[in-house]
Design a protein around this motif. Structure first.
Motif, short mmCIF file in Angstrom:
data_model
loop_
_atom_site.label_atom_id
_atom_site.label_comp_id
_atom_site.label_asym_id
_atom_site.label_seq_id
_atom_site.Cartn_x
_atom_site.Cartn_y
_atom_site.Cartn_z
N GLN A 113 0.85 -1.05 -0.14
CA GLN A 113 -0.01 -0.10 -0.01
C GLN A 113 0.82 1.05 -0.03
O GLN A 113 0.45 2.22 -0.54
CB GLN A 113 -0.92 -0.10 1.20
CG GLN A 113 -1.91 -1.13 1.14
CD GLN A 113 -2.90 -0.98 2.56
OE1 GLN A 113 -3.05 -0.24 3.09
NE2 GLN A 113 -3.12 -2.36 3.17
N ILE A 114 1.75 1.34 0.69
CA ILE A 114 2.82 2.38 0.56
C ILE A 114 3.47 2.71 -0.57
O ILE A 114 3.49 3.96 -1.08
CB ILE A 114 4.01 2.26 1.81
CG1 ILE A 114 3.39 2.07 3.30
CG2 ILE A 114 5.08 3.45 1.82
CD1 ILE A 114 4.05 1.67 4.20
N SER A 133 0.16 -6.00 -1.96
CA SER A 133 -0.24 -7.42 -1.61
C SER A 133 -1.45 -7.64 -0.94
O SER A 133 -1.79 -6.69 -0.42
CB SER A 133 0.97 -7.56 -0.59
OG SER A 133 2.40 -7.60 -1.29
N PRO A 134 -2.21 -8.42 -1.46
CA PRO A 134 -3.51 -8.83 -0.79
C PRO A 134 -3.45 -9.19 0.78
O PRO A 134 -2.39 -9.56 0.93
CB PRO A 134 -3.93 -9.82 -1.79
CG PRO A 134 -2.88 -10.58 -1.88
CD PRO A 134 -1.76 -9.68 -2.15
N ILE A 169 1.64 2.71 12.23
CA ILE A 169 2.69 3.19 11.37
C ILE A 169 2.23 3.39 9.96
O ILE A 169 2.61 4.30 9.41
CB ILE A 169 3.31 1.56 10.96
CG1 ILE A 169 4.28 1.04 12.20
CG2 ILE A 169 4.42 1.81 9.81
CD1 ILE A 169 4.72 -0.47 11.95
N ASP A 170 0.93 3.06 9.53
CA ASP A 170 0.22 3.43 8.20
C ASP A 170 0.27 5.27 8.46
O ASP A 170 0.36 5.89 7.48
CB ASP A 170 -0.83 2.88 8.19
CG ASP A 170 -1.42 3.15 6.63
OD1 ASP A 170 -2.72 3.20 6.56
OD2 ASP A 170 -0.67 3.60 5.87
N LYS A 171 -0.45 5.52 9.44
CA LYS A 171 -0.67 7.02 9.83
C LYS A 171 0.70 7.64 9.79
O LYS A 171 0.61 8.87 9.32
CB LYS A 171 -1.32 7.13 11.13
CG LYS A 171 -2.85 6.62 11.13
CD LYS A 171 -3.36 6.81 12.51
CE LYS A 171 -4.80 6.29 12.54
NZ LYS A 171 -5.47 6.50 13.75
N LEU A 172 1.67 7.10 10.34
CA LEU A 172 2.97 8.01 10.25
C LEU A 172 3.81 7.84 8.94
O LEU A 172 4.03 9.02 8.47
CB LEU A 172 4.06 6.96 11.26
CG LEU A 172 5.44 7.43 11.32
CD1 LEU A 172 5.69 8.70 12.00
CD2 LEU A 172 6.51 6.35 11.91
#
Length: 421
Positions: free
Chosen positions: A364-365, A381-382, A409-412
């Motif tokens: 996603q990143i 990646s699923p 971590i995603d928010k970061l």
């Protein structure tokens, strides 16, 4: 010494019928009486409360230095001593020294019913000061915290015999640790001063390490941790200490204070390489869960250095290092390659879940607008399919914890990408 022989030795001491030859810890040498002049409070042909207490403490001190035989034998000894304390005649409790021995015995794991029996006796009448100690101790071991505070926090532990004073200082420290951690730590200092080389000191040192961690006194944290690992690393409770130590390390941001990390590395040098590696791995995983990615990477790299020849530890170290690296646009490519190269058969179930989640998050990143590491062929990646429903209850908690950590971590990452743009 095998458990049976150790227990037999302890029982021989308990069953000693010559009080003057036993290992009683009298407050004054003049209090030791000959068998021809037996005091009323110490009936003939039986061990006194002080003798029985000291026997238990000797066994427990062996637990502090790592005797599994003593740890196994303790339960059997406690059962016998519980019965012997309950069977003592009422005149035994005319001596305040025996009452205080009963208090210390219960704080050492003895049956609290012994203290309830003392409180219910009409003869002899327990002196008011001793009665307050008995009531407060009973409240403490039965979980009645407020009542125990009212009875025990006012006690001047320095006025008591050293071992009992140390035990009650340990109790007082536990009662105030949330409201007054500084005073709690001072009480633990007193325990260590009054009961060196005992299970009491081991417990006090173990607790004080985490009081220092919680208050942010990292200098004292390092000094106390080093002291524990030098003196009690073989204790029966050392495994629990290492797990809590690893958790405490996540409170430090090594990225902001590299000197602190150097201090941790030096402290852990007192341990064997395998023990050091395990602490680094535990701390790295905890740091991932807390979103302390810089610290996680540093800890994982140290673990990797110590994992040579151990495929499972190597896989874990690579996983934690790579999971920490996906937060940076400069290292995400390398992190993904490392994640893909990990042999998942070497991972525990919770770590395999973390691997899947990290790969999914990295995908996603890498497709975020403005991410220079992305390419046209990259696809997210699923996410792991139906992971939650397939996990045992104890693993489900690890799944949710990993997902929550990676969400942070995603928010970061999103904040970091926005800053770069």
């Amino acid at each position: 010494m095998k458990v049976n022989s150790l227990l037999k030795t302890a029982l021989a001491l308990v069953l000693t019928i010559v009080p003057g030859a036993a290992i009683a810890e009298s407050e004054h040498p003049s209090e030791v009486k000959s068998t021809d002049n037996q005091p009323r409070s110490q009936p003939a042909n039986t061990a006194s409360p002080v003798q029985m207490l000291r026997t238990l403490q000797l066994m427990q001190d062996q637990i502090a230095v790592g005797s599994t035989e003593a740890h196994m034998g303790q339960r059997g000894l406690l059962t016998i001593l519980d019965n012997r304390f309950m069977d003592l005649p009422s005149e035994t409790w005319e001596d305040g020294k025996n009452i205080r021995a009963a208090i210390a015995f219960v704080l050492s794991g003895g049956n609290p019913q012994i203290l309830r029996k003392l409180l219910e006796m009409s003869n002899p009448v327990i002196p008011i000061d001793d009665r307050s100690l008995v009531e407060g101790t009973l409240a403490y071991v039965e979980g009645r915290e407020e009542e125990s505070k009212g009875k025990l926090l006012s006690v001047n532990v320095k006025s008591l015999p050293p071992m009992l004073g140390a035990q009650l200082a340990l109790v007082q420290s536990a009662l105030i640790v949330r409201t007054d951690p500084k005073k709690s730590s001072e009480l633990l200092d007193l325990v260590r001063l009054q009961a060196p080389g005992t299970l009491l000191e081991e417990g006090a040192l173990r607790r004080q390490v985490f009081v220092a961690s919680q208050t942010g006194d990292m200098k004292k944290f390092l000094a106390l941790s080093s002291g524990y690992l030098r003196r009690y690393r073989h204790s029966i409770y050392a495994g629990n200490f290492r797990q809590r130590l690893a958790s405490a390390l996540t409170r430090a941001d090594f990225g902001k204070d590299p000197a602190l990390f150097d201090g941790i590395v030096e402290m852990l040098m007192d341990l064997e390489p395998d023990a050091r590696r395990d602490i680094y791995l535990l701390a790295a995983r905890s740091s991932i869960d807390q979103g302390q990615t810089h610290s996680a990477r540093m800890l994982a790299e140290k673990a990797k250095e110590l994992s040579e020849g151990d495929p499972a530890s190597t896989a874990r170290a690579k996983l934690y290092r790579a999971a920490a690296m996906i937060v940076s646009p400069e290292t995400i490519g390398m992190a993904v390659e490392d994640l893909k190269g990990i042999d998942r058969t070497k991972l525990a179930a919770s770590d395999a879940i973390l691997l899947d989640s990290a790969l999914s998050m990295a995908g996603q990143i890498r497709v975020m607008p403005g991410d220079k590491t992305a390419d046209n062929s990259s696809k997210p990646s699923p996410p792991p399919s139906d992971v939650n429903s397939q996990q045992a209850p104890e693993q489900l908690q690890a799944v949710l914890k990993a997902q929550d950590a990676l969400s942070r971590i995603d928010k970061l990452i999103k904040n970091q990408v926005s800053t770069v743009q």
